[in-house]
Design an enzyme around this catalytic site. Structure first.
Site, PDB file in Angstrom:
ATOM      1  N   LYS A 101       4.697  30.048   3.053  1.00 32.99           N
ATOM      2  CA  LYS A 101       3.767  29.719   1.972  1.00 32.99           C
ATOM      3  C   LYS A 101       2.318  29.795   2.441  1.00 32.99           C
ATOM      4  O   LYS A 101       1.462  30.375   1.763  1.00 32.99           O
ATOM      5  CB  LYS A 101       4.060  28.308   1.438  1.00 32.99           C
ATOM      6  CG  LYS A 101       5.328  28.231   0.636  1.00 32.99           C
ATOM      7  CD  LYS A 101       5.584  26.831   0.152  1.00 32.99           C
ATOM      8  CE  LYS A 101       6.676  26.827  -0.891  1.00 32.99           C
ATOM      9  NZ  LYS A 101       6.327  27.545  -2.117  1.00 32.99           N
TER      10      LYS A 101
ATOM     11  N   SER B 138      -0.712  27.457  -5.452  1.00 32.64           N
ATOM     12  CA  SER B 138      -0.306  28.833  -5.781  1.00 32.64           C
ATOM     13  C   SER B 138      -0.853  29.282  -7.130  1.00 32.64           C
ATOM     14  O   SER B 138      -0.776  30.466  -7.464  1.00 32.64           O
ATOM     15  CB  SER B 138       1.227  28.941  -5.799  1.00 32.64           C
ATOM     16  OG  SER B 138       1.757  28.592  -4.547  1.00 32.64           O
TER      17      SER B 138
ATOM     18  N   ASP C 178       6.619  21.299 -26.977  1.00 36.17           N
ATOM     19  CA  ASP C 178       6.568  19.945 -26.399  1.00 36.17           C
ATOM     20  C   ASP C 178       7.637  19.868 -25.306  1.00 36.17           C
ATOM     21  O   ASP C 178       8.305  20.856 -25.029  1.00 36.17           O
ATOM     22  CB  ASP C 178       6.837  18.883 -27.484  1.00 36.17           C
ATOM     23  CG  ASP C 178       6.206  17.521 -27.133  1.00 36.17           C
ATOM     24  OD1 ASP C 178       6.332  17.111 -25.959  1.00 36.17           O
ATOM     25  OD2 ASP C 178       5.592  16.894 -28.001  1.00 36.17           O
TER      26      ASP C 178
ATOM     27  N   GLU D   1      12.302  12.937  -0.361  1.00 33.01           N
ATOM     28  CA  GLU D   1      11.181  12.321  -1.099  1.00 33.01           C
ATOM     29  C   GLU D   1       9.830  12.874  -0.642  1.00 33.01           C
ATOM     30  O   GLU D   1       8.920  13.075  -1.446  1.00 33.01           O
ATOM     31  CB  GLU D   1      11.238  10.801  -0.907  1.00 33.01           C
ATOM     32  CG  GLU D   1       9.999  10.037  -1.338  1.00 33.01           C
ATOM     33  CD  GLU D   1       9.746  10.109  -2.826  1.00 33.01           C
ATOM     34  OE1 GLU D   1       8.603   9.838  -3.234  1.00 33.01           O
ATOM     35  OE2 GLU D   1      10.665  10.425  -3.586  1.00 33.01           O
TER      36      GLU D   1
ATOM     37  N   SER E  11      12.770   5.634 -14.052  1.00 33.52           N
ATOM     38  CA  SER E  11      11.680   6.428 -14.627  1.00 33.52           C
ATOM     39  C   SER E  11      11.685   7.843 -14.057  1.00 33.52           C
ATOM     40  O   SER E  11      11.558   8.831 -14.787  1.00 33.52           O
ATOM     41  CB  SER E  11      10.334   5.749 -14.350  1.00 33.52           C
ATOM     42  OG  SER E  11       9.265   6.597 -14.696  1.00 33.52           O
ATOM     43  N   SER E  12      11.840   7.957 -12.720  1.00 34.53           N
ATOM     44  CA  SER E  12      11.823   9.270 -12.066  1.00 34.53           C
ATOM     45  C   SER E  12      12.996  10.135 -12.525  1.00 34.53           C
ATOM     46  O   SER E  12      12.829  11.335 -12.791  1.00 34.53           O
ATOM     47  CB  SER E  12      11.889   9.115 -10.543  1.00 34.53           C
ATOM     48  OG  SER E  12      10.725   8.501 -10.072  1.00 34.53           O
TER      49      SER E  12
ATOM     50  N   TRP F   3       7.161  -0.212   3.888  1.00 39.39           N
ATOM     51  CA  TRP F   3       7.645   0.442   2.659  1.00 39.39           C
ATOM     52  C   TRP F   3       9.065   0.989   2.846  1.00 39.39           C
ATOM     53  O   TRP F   3       9.771   1.228   1.876  1.00 39.39           O
ATOM     54  CB  TRP F   3       6.683   1.540   2.211  1.00 39.39           C
ATOM     55  CG  TRP F   3       6.851   2.869   2.897  1.00 39.39           C
ATOM     56  CD1 TRP F   3       6.251   3.286   4.042  1.00 39.39           C
ATOM     57  CD2 TRP F   3       7.674   3.959   2.449  1.00 39.39           C
ATOM     58  NE1 TRP F   3       6.653   4.562   4.364  1.00 39.39           N
ATOM     59  CE2 TRP F   3       7.526   5.012   3.406  1.00 39.39           C
ATOM     60  CE3 TRP F   3       8.517   4.177   1.361  1.00 39.39           C
ATOM     61  CZ2 TRP F   3       8.185   6.237   3.295  1.00 39.39           C
ATOM     62  CZ3 TRP F   3       9.185   5.401   1.255  1.00 39.39           C
ATOM     63  CH2 TRP F   3       9.015   6.417   2.213  1.00 39.39           C
TER      64      TRP F   3
ATOM     65  N   HIS G   4      13.566  11.553   3.259  1.00 34.29           N
ATOM     66  CA  HIS G   4      12.952  12.825   3.654  1.00 34.29           C
ATOM     67  C   HIS G   4      12.844  13.818   2.512  1.00 34.29           C
ATOM     68  O   HIS G   4      11.779  14.418   2.340  1.00 34.29           O
ATOM     69  CB  HIS G   4      13.563  13.454   4.907  1.00 34.29           C
ATOM     70  CG  HIS G   4      12.524  14.321   5.549  1.00 34.29           C
ATOM     71  ND1 HIS G   4      11.548  13.823   6.377  1.00 34.29           N
ATOM     72  CD2 HIS G   4      12.208  15.619   5.365  1.00 34.29           C
ATOM     73  CE1 HIS G   4      10.701  14.784   6.691  1.00 34.29           C
ATOM     74  NE2 HIS G   4      11.080  15.884   6.090  1.00 34.29           N
TER      75      HIS G   4
ATOM     76  N   ARG H 157       1.912   1.127  15.408  1.00 32.42           N
ATOM     77  CA  ARG H 157       1.530   0.969  13.999  1.00 32.42           C
ATOM     78  C   ARG H 157       2.032  -0.371  13.455  1.00 32.42           C
ATOM     79  O   ARG H 157       2.821  -1.048  14.100  1.00 32.42           O
ATOM     80  CB  ARG H 157       2.064   2.132  13.167  1.00 32.42           C
ATOM     81  CG  ARG H 157       3.512   2.445  13.381  1.00 32.42           C
ATOM     82  CD  ARG H 157       3.935   3.769  12.763  1.00 32.42           C
ATOM     83  NE  ARG H 157       3.997   3.741  11.322  1.00 32.42           N
ATOM     84  CZ  ARG H 157       4.913   4.372  10.584  1.00 32.42           C
ATOM     85  NH1 ARG H 157       5.852   5.097  11.165  1.00 32.42           N
ATOM     86  NH2 ARG H 157       4.904   4.308   9.279  1.00 32.42           N
TER      87      ARG H 157
ATOM     88  N   THR I  68       7.769  26.752   5.056  1.00 30.53           N
ATOM     89  CA  THR I  68       6.436  26.188   4.806  1.00 30.53           C
ATOM     90  C   THR I  68       5.369  27.135   5.350  1.00 30.53           C
ATOM     91  O   THR I  68       4.340  27.370   4.699  1.00 30.53           O
ATOM     92  CB  THR I  68       6.310  24.801   5.463  1.00 30.53           C
ATOM     93  OG1 THR I  68       7.463  24.022   5.128  1.00 30.53           O
ATOM     94  CG2 THR I  68       5.061  24.086   4.983  1.00 30.53           C
TER      95      THR I  68
ATOM     96  N   HIS J  59       0.845  -1.209   0.000  1.00 23.01           N
ATOM     97  CA  HIS J  59       0.000   0.000   0.000  1.00 23.01           C
ATOM     98  C   HIS J  59       0.875   1.251   0.000  1.00 23.01           C
ATOM     99  O   HIS J  59       0.665   2.173  -0.804  1.00 23.01           O
ATOM    100  CB  HIS J  59      -0.925   0.009   1.228  1.00 23.01           C
ATOM    101  CG  HIS J  59      -1.507   1.354   1.541  1.00 23.01           C
ATOM    102  ND1 HIS J  59      -2.520   1.915   0.785  1.00 23.01           N
ATOM    103  CD2 HIS J  59      -1.209   2.265   2.501  1.00 23.01           C
ATOM    104  CE1 HIS J  59      -2.823   3.112   1.283  1.00 23.01           C
ATOM    105  NE2 HIS J  59      -2.035   3.349   2.320  1.00 23.01           N
TER     106      HIS J  59
ATOM    107  N   HIS K  21      15.579  12.761  11.805  1.00 21.55           N
ATOM    108  CA  HIS K  21      14.467  12.925  12.758  1.00 21.55           C
ATOM    109  C   HIS K  21      13.550  11.691  12.734  1.00 21.55           C
ATOM    110  O   HIS K  21      12.692  11.553  13.594  1.00 21.55           O
ATOM    111  CB  HIS K  21      13.681  14.225  12.509  1.00 21.55           C
ATOM    112  CG  HIS K  21      12.919  14.298  11.225  1.00 21.55           C
ATOM    113  ND1 HIS K  21      12.689  15.497  10.581  1.00 21.55           N
ATOM    114  CD2 HIS K  21      12.304  13.371  10.461  1.00 21.55           C
ATOM    115  CE1 HIS K  21      11.987  15.283   9.491  1.00 21.55           C
ATOM    116  NE2 HIS K  21      11.736  13.997   9.401  1.00 21.55           N
ATOM    117  N   HIS K  22      13.739  10.811  11.739  1.00 28.59           N
ATOM    118  CA  HIS K  22      13.021   9.529  11.728  1.00 28.59           C
ATOM    119  C   HIS K  22      13.688   8.516  12.660  1.00 28.59           C
ATOM    120  O   HIS K  22      13.192   7.407  12.817  1.00 28.59           O
ATOM    121  CB  HIS K  22      12.997   8.949  10.305  1.00 28.59           C
ATOM    122  CG  HIS K  22      12.280   9.814   9.317  1.00 28.59           C
ATOM    123  ND1 HIS K  22      10.937   9.685   9.049  1.00 28.59           N
ATOM    124  CD2 HIS K  22      12.713  10.836   8.544  1.00 28.59           C
ATOM    125  CE1 HIS K  22      10.585  10.593   8.144  1.00 28.59           C
ATOM    126  NE2 HIS K  22      11.648  11.295   7.819  1.00 28.59           N
TER     127      HIS K  22
ATOM    128  N   TYR L 155       9.245  15.848   0.320  1.00 26.13           N
ATOM    129  CA  TYR L 155       9.076  17.159  -0.324  1.00 26.13           C
ATOM    130  C   TYR L 155       8.900  17.029  -1.828  1.00 26.13           C
ATOM    131  O   TYR L 155       8.255  17.886  -2.446  1.00 26.13           O
ATOM    132  CB  TYR L 155      10.237  18.086   0.071  1.00 26.13           C
ATOM    133  CG  TYR L 155      10.148  18.404   1.541  1.00 26.13           C
ATOM    134  CD1 TYR L 155       9.177  19.300   2.009  1.00 26.13           C
ATOM    135  CD2 TYR L 155      10.939  17.753   2.479  1.00 26.13           C
ATOM    136  CE1 TYR L 155       9.035  19.549   3.356  1.00 26.13           C
ATOM    137  CE2 TYR L 155      10.799  18.003   3.832  1.00 26.13           C
ATOM    138  CZ  TYR L 155       9.838  18.899   4.266  1.00 26.13           C
ATOM    139  OH  TYR L 155       9.676  19.138   5.602  1.00 26.13           O
TER     140      TYR L 155
END
Length: 522
Positions: free
Chosen positions: A328, A265, A102, A252, A166-167, A138, A250, A447, A325, A73, A299-300, A254
């Protein structure tokens, strides 16, 4: 001309047309459709998890399969739903927003999409192998993913490598397009915020995807080739895995939220009939978030036994990242302040984004405080936090973007009454689903466990009801899209009142080829 084959042949074989297309709009559509399929696949797994957790005790699925569901998941929602959806929107919108004909590398664009379904086919195939699919979360911490993992781990690793390729290919394409194909008058500080956020996101992808590739390769060699990167008995260190993984993991987070900021925005100024407040500060805040995202990974790991000096550094850097943040959020509110607001569906989702994402941000600040995190760590409080960030953040902003641009793309206005049902049912059920998880976590419910103590049963029942309501609410979205698809295109919709940008200067529906010549400046 590159993407065209004989016109009659295209009509005879639409599958071949989509297979070899190099048109950025068609590839964007492929990404979005793939993302929608993955969203419902991952959602089905989430419902299986919540079905098991409806009552204490083991009811429907055995623990190993439960672990496979939580793992796959997470992987599907991150790499299969959120990231491809943002890439689809980037493919559609970036050339239109910067006046390009293009993407810069159209054949590479086609390749970077078509390797994705193959990657996820491998991942889902692993569930049917002997011993089952990946069952280690994960984050695939060693030694769970090395010493104790099922034989299908090789498929999982191969799948992750392909997703990463791909990314990286997609990110290279986006950077080259934005840097080289903008209309001549469009300086960097005239680019729309969506383009800015994606430019910064693409650099983040190129920086961190090789780190993920390194982590999965070391897992591969530890499991199958006898190395000891993460095996203490061979001189390795399982905590090293966490450092490598979260150095990717981390930024990731963002990568999955910066394009959201670009979307919000864009939408907020449109329906406020005002320019975005503090455009330059928004750009610098996005840059600050990207840079600081490389300084907060541990921090994880507050409970992993790191030195106090390390804990203090990561606590303060994590608190610091909340400042840009916050800039924003205040800028979006300032944009709405004194504006002539109208509450169309994209605006409703955007306002919900601001409120709910801020709740996720506030629980993130709580988690950043090291002594407090010792209590919250590995509880449902963390699950509540990141789902507020990613569901109301990433998912709601993607839905807002589809509702915002879809009528322009195809010249079909969706059923707004049905879409408002989708909005209200989603926002109510999302809060029923995730808000009580904060209380479960504060009370100490761990969890990733298929069973739990009796005192958590009532709240879990509420959470599971919220999960099913939220899941079925997304079927309304499917209905909205289907009804929209069945309509005939018309030229009635030209643009939202207040919308600005090059994409709105094009005819409706947007033609297959646009901006053969660079457009004139404003």
């Amino acid at each position: 001309m590159e993407n065209s084959i004989d016109g009659n042949h295209q009509k005879e074989n639409p599958f071949l047309k989509w297979l070899i297309t190099t048109n950025h709009k068609e590839i964007g559509t492929l990404y979005l459709i793939f993302s929608l399929i993955m969203f419902f696949t991952g959602g089905l797994m989430a419902l299986l998890i919540r079905l098991e957790l409806f009552q204490p005790g083991l009811q429907f699925i055995e623990p190993n399969f439960y672990n496979q569901m939580t793992t796959v998941h997470g992987l599907i929602m991150i790499f299969g739903a959120v990231m491809p959806a943002f890439t689809g929107l980037a493919n559609w919108m970036i050339p239109l927003m910067i006046g390009a004909s293009d993407m810069a590398l159209p054949r590479l664009n086609n390749l970077s999409f078509w390797i994705l379904p193959f990657a996820f086919f491998l991942l889902l195939l692993s569930l049917f192998m002997e011993g089952g699919g990946p069952n280690f979360g994960w984050t695939f911490y060693a030694p769970l993913s090395t010493t104790y993992s099922p034989p299908s781990t090789a498929l999982f690793i191969f799948s992750m490598h392909i997703m990463g390729i791909s990314s990286i290919l997609g990110a290279i394409n986006i950077i080259v397009t934005i840097m080289n194909m903008r209309a001549p008058w469009m300086s960097y500080f005239k680019m729309p915020m969506f383009v800015w956020t994606w430019l910064i996101t693409a650099f983040l992808l190129i920086a961190v995807m090789p780190v993920l590739a390194g982590a999965v390769t070391m897992v591969l060699t530890d499991k199958y080739f006898g190395t000891s990167f993460f095996n203490a008995s061979g001189g390795g260190d399982p905590v090293l895995f966490q450092h490598i993984f979260w150095f990717f993991g981390h930024p990731e987070v963002y990568i999955m939220i910066l394009p959201s900021f670009g979307i919000i925005s864009t939408i907020i100024p449109t329906f406020s009939r005002k320019k975005l407040f503090g455009y330059h500060s928004m750009v610098y805040a996005t840059l600050a978030i990207a840079i600081l995202s490389f300084t907060v990974w541990a921090h994880h790991m507050f409970t992993s036994g790191m030195p106090v000096a390390g804990e203090l550094f990561f606590m303060y850097s994590t608190m610091l990242i909340s400042v840009p943040t916050g800039v924003k959020v205040f800028n979006w509110i300032a944009t709405m302040w004194g504006g002539s607001l109208s509450f169309e569906i994209p605006m409703l989702f955007s306002i919900a984004f601001i409120i709910l994402f801020t709740i996720g941000g506030l629980s993130g600040v709580m988690l950043s405080i090291t002594p407090a995190d010792f209590q919250y760590h590995d509880t449902y409080f963390v699950v509540a936090h990141f789902h507020y960030v990613l569901v109301s953040g990433a998912i709601f902003s993607i839905i807002a973007a589809v509702y915002y641009w879809l009528p322009k793309w195809y010249g079909r206005m969706y059923d707004q009454k049905l879409a408002s049902w989708h909005f209200w049912s989603s926002i109510i059920s999302m809060n029923i689903l995730f808000f009580p998880m904060h209380f479960l976590g504060l009370a100490g419910m761990p969890r990733r466990i298929p069973d739990y103590a009796l005192q958590f049963s009532d709240v879990n029942a509420v959470v599971s009801i919220g999960a099913f309501l939220f899941g079925f609410s997304q079927l309304i979205f499917l209905r909205v899209l289907y009804k929209c698809y069945k309509q005939k295109p018309s030229q009635n919709f030209s643009k939202w009142p207040g919308a600005k940008g090059l994409e709105w200067t094009l005819p409706t529906p947007i033609p297959s080829h646009t901006f053969e010549k660079p457009p004139n400046g404003p």
